[in-house]
Design a protein around this motif. Structure first.
Motif, short mmCIF file in Angstrom:
data_model
loop_
_atom_site.label_atom_id
_atom_site.label_comp_id
_atom_site.label_asym_id
_atom_site.label_seq_id
_atom_site.Cartn_x
_atom_site.Cartn_y
_atom_site.Cartn_z
N ASN A 38 -27.10 -43.26 -3.14
CA ASN A 38 -26.69 -42.18 -4.02
C ASN A 38 -26.81 -40.85 -3.28
O ASN A 38 -27.88 -40.24 -3.25
CB ASN A 38 -27.57 -42.19 -5.27
CG ASN A 38 -27.10 -41.24 -6.35
OD1 ASN A 38 -26.54 -40.18 -6.06
ND2 ASN A 38 -27.32 -41.60 -7.60
N ASP B 105 -22.20 -33.62 -10.24
CA ASP B 105 -20.88 -34.23 -10.34
C ASP B 105 -20.42 -34.84 -9.02
O ASP B 105 -19.27 -35.25 -8.89
CB ASP B 105 -19.86 -33.18 -10.80
CG ASP B 105 -19.80 -31.97 -9.87
OD1 ASP B 105 -20.77 -31.74 -9.13
OD2 ASP B 105 -18.79 -31.25 -9.91
N ASN B 106 -21.32 -34.94 -8.05
CA ASN B 106 -20.95 -35.45 -6.75
C ASN B 106 -20.97 -36.98 -6.69
O ASN B 106 -21.74 -37.63 -7.41
CB ASN B 106 -21.89 -34.92 -5.67
CG ASN B 106 -21.69 -33.44 -5.40
OD1 ASN B 106 -20.59 -32.92 -5.57
ND2 ASN B 106 -22.74 -32.75 -4.99
N THR B 107 -20.15 -37.52 -5.83
CA THR B 107 -20.16 -38.95 -5.52
C THR B 107 -20.33 -39.10 -4.01
O THR B 107 -20.25 -38.11 -3.26
CB THR B 107 -18.85 -39.63 -5.95
OG1 THR B 107 -17.77 -39.11 -5.15
CG2 THR B 107 -18.56 -39.37 -7.43
N ASN B 108 -20.54 -40.32 -3.55
CA ASN B 108 -20.69 -40.54 -2.12
C ASN B 108 -19.46 -40.09 -1.34
O ASN B 108 -19.57 -39.66 -0.18
CB ASN B 108 -20.96 -42.02 -1.84
CG ASN B 108 -22.35 -42.44 -2.28
OD1 ASN B 108 -23.12 -41.64 -2.81
ND2 ASN B 108 -22.69 -43.70 -2.07
N GLU B 109 -18.29 -40.15 -1.98
CA GLU B 109 -17.05 -39.77 -1.31
C GLU B 109 -16.98 -38.27 -1.02
O GLU B 109 -16.18 -37.82 -0.20
CB GLU B 109 -15.84 -40.18 -2.16
CG GLU B 109 -15.57 -41.68 -2.17
CD GLU B 109 -16.65 -42.48 -2.87
OE1 GLU B 109 -17.19 -41.98 -3.90
OE2 GLU B 109 -16.97 -43.59 -2.42
N ASP B 110 -17.82 -37.48 -1.71
CA ASP B 110 -17.83 -36.03 -1.46
C ASP B 110 -18.58 -35.66 -0.18
O ASP B 110 -18.62 -34.49 0.19
CB ASP B 110 -18.48 -35.29 -2.64
CG ASP B 110 -17.63 -35.36 -3.89
OD1 ASP B 110 -16.40 -35.23 -3.77
OD2 ASP B 110 -18.19 -35.56 -4.99
N ASP C 187 -31.93 -46.45 -8.13
CA ASP C 187 -30.65 -45.74 -8.25
C ASP C 187 -30.50 -44.58 -7.28
O ASP C 187 -29.47 -43.91 -7.28
CB ASP C 187 -30.43 -45.28 -9.69
CG ASP C 187 -31.38 -44.17 -10.13
OD1 ASP C 187 -32.27 -43.78 -9.34
OD2 ASP C 187 -31.25 -43.71 -11.27
N ASN D 103 -19.27 -34.70 -16.90
CA ASN D 103 -20.32 -34.79 -15.90
C ASN D 103 -20.47 -33.45 -15.19
O ASN D 103 -19.47 -32.81 -14.86
CB ASN D 103 -20.01 -35.87 -14.87
CG ASN D 103 -20.06 -37.26 -15.47
OD1 ASN D 103 -20.99 -37.59 -16.19
ND2 ASN D 103 -19.04 -38.07 -15.20
N ALA E 141 -25.62 -38.01 -4.08
CA ALA E 141 -25.88 -36.88 -4.97
C ALA E 141 -27.39 -36.65 -5.10
O ALA E 141 -27.87 -35.51 -5.01
CB ALA E 141 -25.26 -37.13 -6.34
N THR F 221 -26.30 -42.92 3.44
CA THR F 221 -27.32 -43.05 2.41
C THR F 221 -28.53 -43.79 2.96
O THR F 221 -28.46 -44.44 4.02
CB THR F 221 -26.79 -43.80 1.18
OG1 THR F 221 -26.47 -45.14 1.55
CG2 THR F 221 -25.56 -43.11 0.60
#
Length: 872
Positions: A477, A493-498, A473, A715, A479, A504
């Motif tokens: 990722n 609370d981060n995602t790849n879009e941030d 995982d 989250n 984050a 990655t």
């Protein structure tokens, strides 16, 4: 290097980890009777050492300010400005609010000398604000600070930010590996380039001041800030402090504080990496020689390089808080070491000094703190400080010294000549922000920071033309890959879009493998359509920052061996496994290493995950692409009870020693490791059980809900429900940053705020014959309808073991004031009502209501009568 009593205390600390965690931090968590007995046997000599507040005798701290000479022109300009200032203007220069609480009108009214953005705050409340928006905000604050219509002052304010590993609060920046990874490079010249690149990207947004570098020398890796440290030994830290400061500020006599250079901060002075049991903001009991030679090592070289700011530490030294430690801040740092910049406090760090609170702290100012980081209560602090000077509690000479130091840094930086942020060098130059050369620097840092711990049968480098399964995982990722202090404070609370522009580990591997003609299959759980030739499994710690990352056990996934199960699954299928471990510290993971044919410590690599592919994959023709260069700057534990493991320790016996790291030339076969766990999970005693103290217990979530959806998990440390307009939650501050939660009910429908378990929890061992449920409560808006509190609920909205109407109590409280609430739950002891709990606590109303809560725990009554009871 350490005295006998210090070593004895360190060994006792290992044996009593949980109980000392409680004692040092106030955390109501588990401990054992044997631990209680161990602590009670502490000798009187050790108790006396723990209570010492002053210095040791005859310890010399050499002067480090050997290069930066005072410029008479600068000193005259500073003196002229100071002579023209009123007391009120001087005090305003010393106070630093946070942008989430500071308005332009307040800046215009008071003319504060500086301001900051916290880890969870961005301009205009937009987490992913563009560089242009950051610059626009900087311009607005600059203009407000130089508007003299209300405060009579034209002195510009400067903006401070945690540019921890790149300009890390800003979405789209270049994120370099966190410091622990950079330490494994042992490459000071590359650190200088990273500092230079960071200064440029910060300059794009108009910010003047970086709260970096961290020069802690961590001695106990359970500390939640271990990844902010370059090494457990001072040698690397000393070299890196020079390089990073010069990278950010420029070199004395060459380009010092010129052009795009920023003001740097060495932090946290001093001993933050040496607290008992690795507890954030805890107590350091090292001798003064150890404080000087180990914990302060980086400050000598940072001061020699001309660092303009030093941040005081949250920790205590022998029981006395550093923010109020005049001997260390003034006598040592400023006088003996010769630091002529300014000392800034940490986030509300003054609050913990004796005689202080959030709104006043003469003792911190008198001890030598020059700029006070007062994020929220800055107006009260300003007025109280002015009054304390007028009363004589704070000498005027101390105010003049503090403001002189701060103005000196501003004048040296050229603040009065450079104009507003948008007119300065590199401002709004988007070709510099997240630039390709900077990303290449970061990618190189990733390559050089990877440490190869195991490579049996020379499985690495991998042939990229194979069929390769990528799992785990952490593979795709950002984050996890970036960790804390990345776009948001905790990073949870981060995602790849941030992270626009980032790559990655999975994306980097996929690109390289496919370019070489190989085939890639990706599945987090390790499932596959076609059996692969090899699997690359990327696993690791979740993101965290500060005390959220403090741990009690160094065993990886001690309570949930999900990643080990994944490795076993692949090995059972006869698939060779390469494990890439993402983490902020070394952890005991002998079982996971045994299940891996190769094992790579990748630390927290930041935005350029393709650096991993550069090293673990061979070229298409089979030649080595890049060899491993990284060497451990932190020792790797052999046993799970080696919570303190440093080369200077007696009986030093690591699995992988400081400086270890294989290359492709090494033909080393690692034998099966001992998988015996020596540390057992601790059970609760009468010290109690904390549900939310500074952070959530790991098995709990904040959950919001109404009739649309009763189970909206929040989250990260703060957030809002997207499912309903009826209830929102926000992280706020009580004693620590975001150690409380504020809930607002709009009254549109029945809605509840809950502390809920991931599954079901047996609370039998925590609820005993004299148990109470305690928490702190602040009412912000009175209730317009009935408010109920439920405890130990078995289902989503029904089946609570206890329910109490607290409407009258809520509406009797003074708005804005914290009170303690206790509920007698002793009658539930021994019943099946607490054997399968889904929700530990909930508040519910259909009306309007605003309140905040903190410090939720189950504990003993101590003979005090509870305000409420479920036993009637």
């Amino acid at each position: 290097m350490f005295s006998t009593s210090e070593r004895r205390l360190a060994l006792k600390a290992q044996a009593t980890n949980i109980l000392l965690f409680i004692i040092a931090s106030g955390l109501l968590s588990a401990c054992s009777e044997s631990a209680n007995q161990t602590v009670s046997s502490t000798t009187s000599t050790e108790k006396q050492a723990l209570s010492l507040e002053g210095r040791d005798a005859k310890v010399y701290w050499p002067n480090a300010n050997t290069k930066l000479k005072r410029d008479p022109a600068v000193e005259k300009q500073v003196a002229d400005i100071l002579a023209s200032m009123t007391l009120e203007q001087k005090v305003a220069q010393m106070i630093q609010p946070e942008i989430g609480y500071l308005t332009l009108e307040q800046m215009r009214k008071y003319g504060f000398g500086s301001y900051l953005n916290g880890g969870n705050t961005a301009p205009y409340g937009n987490k992913t604000a563009t560089p242009q928006e950051w610059l626009k905000f900087a311009d607005e604050m600059y203009e407000a600070s130089t508007d003299d219509s209300l405060d009579g002052s034209k002195i510009p304010a400067i903006w401070g930010t945690d540019a921890m590993h790149g300009h890390s609060n800003v979405s789209g920046t270049t994120l370099f590996p966190h410091n622990i990874g950079l330490g494994a490079m042992n490459n000071p010249e590359h650190i200088r380039k990273i500092g230079d690149a960071t200064a440029k990207e910060v300059a794009v947004t108009g910010i003047e001041w970086s709260f970096a570098p961290t020069v802690a020398v961590v001695q106990d890796d359970r500390w939640g800030r271990t990844y902010e440290s370059y090494s457990e030994k001072p040698e690397i830290v000393k070299a890196y402090a020079t390089a990073m400061v010069e990278g950010i500020q420029g070199e004395i006599g060459v380009d010092f504080l010129q052009g795009y250079r920023r003001i740097a901060t060495a932090k946290h002075f001093v001993g933050d990496g040496g607290t008992l049991n690795g507890i954030d903001r805890g107590d350091t009991i090292a001798s003064e020689e150890a404080m000087r030679d180990i914990h302060a090592a980086g400050y000598f070289t940072a001061i020699e390089a001309g660092v303009q700011s030093v941040m005081a530490s949250f920790n205590s030294w022998k029981g006395k808080r550093l923010h109020g430690h005049k001997y260390l801040l003034t006598d040592v740092l400023k006088e003996q070491m010769g630091f002529d910049g300014f000392v800034v406090s940490d986030w509300n760090g003054h609050k913990f000094v004796d005689g202080c609170d959030l709104e006043q702290c003469a003792n911190a100012i008198n001890a030598g703190v020059d700029v006070l980081m007062v994020p929220e209560h800055y107006e009260a602090f300003y007025h109280n400080t002015v009054a304390q000077v007028k009363s004589g509690e704070i000498p005027m000479s101390r105010i003049d010294d503090a403001v002189t130091r701060f103005l000196r840094a501003k004048v040296r930086w050229g603040l009065f000549e450079k104009g507003k942020p948008s007119t300065r060098i590199l401002a709004n130059d988007l070709s510099v922000f997240g630039a390709k050369p900077h990303r290449e620097l970061a990618r190189q840092a990733v390559r050089e920071s990877l440490v190869l711990l195991k490579n049996n049968q020379q499985i690495l480098p991998l042939n990229p033309k194979q069929k390769i399964l990528i799992a785990g995982d952490a593979a795709d990722n950002m984050a996890k890959q970036a960790g804390g202090w990345s776009v948001s404070w905790q990073g949870t609370d981060n995602t790849n879009e941030d992270f626009p522009g980032a790559t990655t580990v999975y994306a980097g591997l996929k690109n390289a493998i496919e370019q070489a003609g190989g085939k890639v299959e990706f599945d987090v759980a390790g499932n596959y359509q076609t059996k692969p030739d090899v699997a690359v499994v990327v696993i690791g710690e979740p993101p965290y920052a500060e005390w959220f990352g403090d741990i009690q056990y160094i065993e990886y996934q001690k309570q949930n061996k999900a990643d080990l199960a994944l490795l076993k699954k692949l090995k059972a299928d006869g698939i060779p496994v390469v494990t890439v471990f993402i983490s902020g510290r070394p952890l005991w993971m002998n079982k996971e290493i045994n299940m891996s044919d190769a094992f790579v410590a990748a630390w927290l690599p930041g935005s350029e995950g393709q650096g991993v592919a550069d090293v673990i994959l061979a070229k298409a023709n089979g030649d080595i692409n890049y060899d491993f260069k990284g060497k451990l700057s932190f020792s790797w534990p052999k046993y799970d009870n080696q919570v303190i493991l440093n080369p200077h320790d007696e009986n030093y016996d690591p699995l992988f020693a400081y400086g270890f790291g294989l290359t492709y030339q090494d033909k080393v076969e690692l034998a099966k490791l001992d998988e015996t766990s020596r540390v057992k999970l601790q059970k609760s005693t009468n010290m109690g059980y904390a549900l939310f103290y500074r952070q959530l217990a790991p098995e709990l979530n904040w959950v919001l809900g109404d009739k649309t959806n009763w189970s909206v998990i929040v989250n990260g440390p703060a957030g809002t429900t997207e499912n309903s307009d009826n209830l929102t939650v926000q992280g706020i501050n009580l004693a620590y940053q975001e150690d409380a939660r504020r809930f607002v009910w709009s009254g549109g429908a029945d809605a509840s705020a809950k502390l809920a378990y991931n599954g079901q929890q047996d609370m039998t061992e925590f609820v005993e014959a004299d148990s109470v449920f305690n928490f702190d409560l602040r009412i912000d808006k009175a209730a317009s309808d009935k408010v109920t509190m439920g405890l130990f609920c078995q289902a989503e909205q029904t089946g609570c073991a206890g329910e109490v109407d607290i409407t009258d109590f809520v509406n009797q409280q003074k708005v804005g004031h914290w009170v303690n609430v206790s509920v007698d739950v002793s009658c539930l002891a021994g019943t099946d009502k607490v054997s399968s709990v889904k929700t530990a606590w909930k508040l519910q109303t259909a009306g309007e209501l605003g309140l905040a809560v903190s410090n939720l725990a189950i504990q003993k009554t101590d003979g005090k009568k509870a305000q409420f009871s479920v036993c009637n």
